[in-house]
Design an enzyme around this catalytic site. Sequence first.
Site: not given
Ligand code: TA6
Length: 296
Positions: A74, A96, A166, A211, A270
Site C-alpha cells: 500500500r 502488483r 499508481h 476519484d 496515476e
Molecule cells: O486509482 C484509484 C482507485 O481505483 C480507487 O478507486 C481505489 O480503489 C484505489 O484505486 C486503490 O485501489 P486498491 O486496489 O489498491 O485498494
Amino acid sequence: MTIDALRAAFSRPGTVAVEAGRNGMPRFVLTHSSGSRVEVYLHGAHVVSWRGAAGNERLFLSERSQFQATRPIRGGIPIVFPQFGGGPLPPHGFARTSPWQAHAARVTPDGETELVLQLRDAGTTLELWPHPFLLTFTIRLGTALTLALDLHNRGSGHVRFQAALHTYFAIADIRQATVSGLKAVTRVDTLRENAREKEERETVGFAGETDLIYAGAPDRLTIRDPAAARTFTIAKSGMPDVVVWNPWIEKARRMPDFGDDEYARMLCVETGIIDAPMLLAPDQTWRGITRFEAEP
Ligand code: TA6
C-alpha cells in the site's frame, strides 16, 4: 533467485545494492551521484521509496502496508496491469502481486542508475488472463526518476489491456495540495456513476473523497504541496490518461492496510491506459513512460 544470487548477478558498486527487505523480501536499492535514492521490491516490481539528495522522502507508504506475497504493497508506485480497477481479474490486475525477475542493472552513458525488471506469462497468469506477454519495467534514477513500461504481445492474437503507474505521492497536507494541467480535459467521476464532464478548474484541490479519471490528459502535470513547499512535475508519453485519487476519511477507515489519518498525507496521481483498454497486435510492443521530478 536467492538474495545472494541476486546480489552476485545485479549489484553494482556504489549504485545498485540488493538486500533483504521487509519480511525478508528481496529489495533493490538504487543510488545516484546526486544523492537521490530509490528502493524497489521484486514483489510487484514495486517502487516503495524515492528520496532526494537531502534524503527527503517523496513517496507515501502506509505504516500498515503488508509486505506479503499475496497482497499489494500500500503506497509507493504499484504497477497496474492488465486491468485497471474492478473486473474479472483481481483489482488492478495481477502484476502488483506477482514475483518479477531481475533482468539487468547498469549505469547509463549519461550517468543514471538503471534497473530492469521483467514479468512474463506463467501458469498463474494464463489461468487469469490467457495471453502470452512480456512486461518490462525500467527504472532510471538520476536527479529525476524515469519509469518505463514495455508490453510485448507474445501471443498470436490481438490483446486488450490497461496499464498504469499508481503513484502515491507524499503530501504534507492534502487540504492545501493542488494538481494543475487538467483544465478542459474530459473527467470521469467514479463517485458519481462515472459522470463525464469537462474539468473547468485550472487547479484541482481536495476537500473530500476524490476519484477522477482524466481521459486524454496533457503529458505534463504539476502537483503542489505548499505545506512542504514542494512541487512535483510529471511528464508522460504513451500513457494517455491520469487518475487523481484521495480516499479521504470514510474510505480510509474502510481500508485495512491504510491508517485512518493517512489520507491527509498522500495523493495518488496515476498515469497510464485507464479510461479505455488499448488493443495490441501480435508481436507488437507498447511503451509508456512517466518521468517524475521534485523540488526539493
Ligand atoms: O486509482 C484509484 C482507485 O481505483 C480507487 O478507486 C481505489 O480503489 C484505489 O484505486 C486503490 O485501489 P486498491 O486496489 O489498491 O485498494
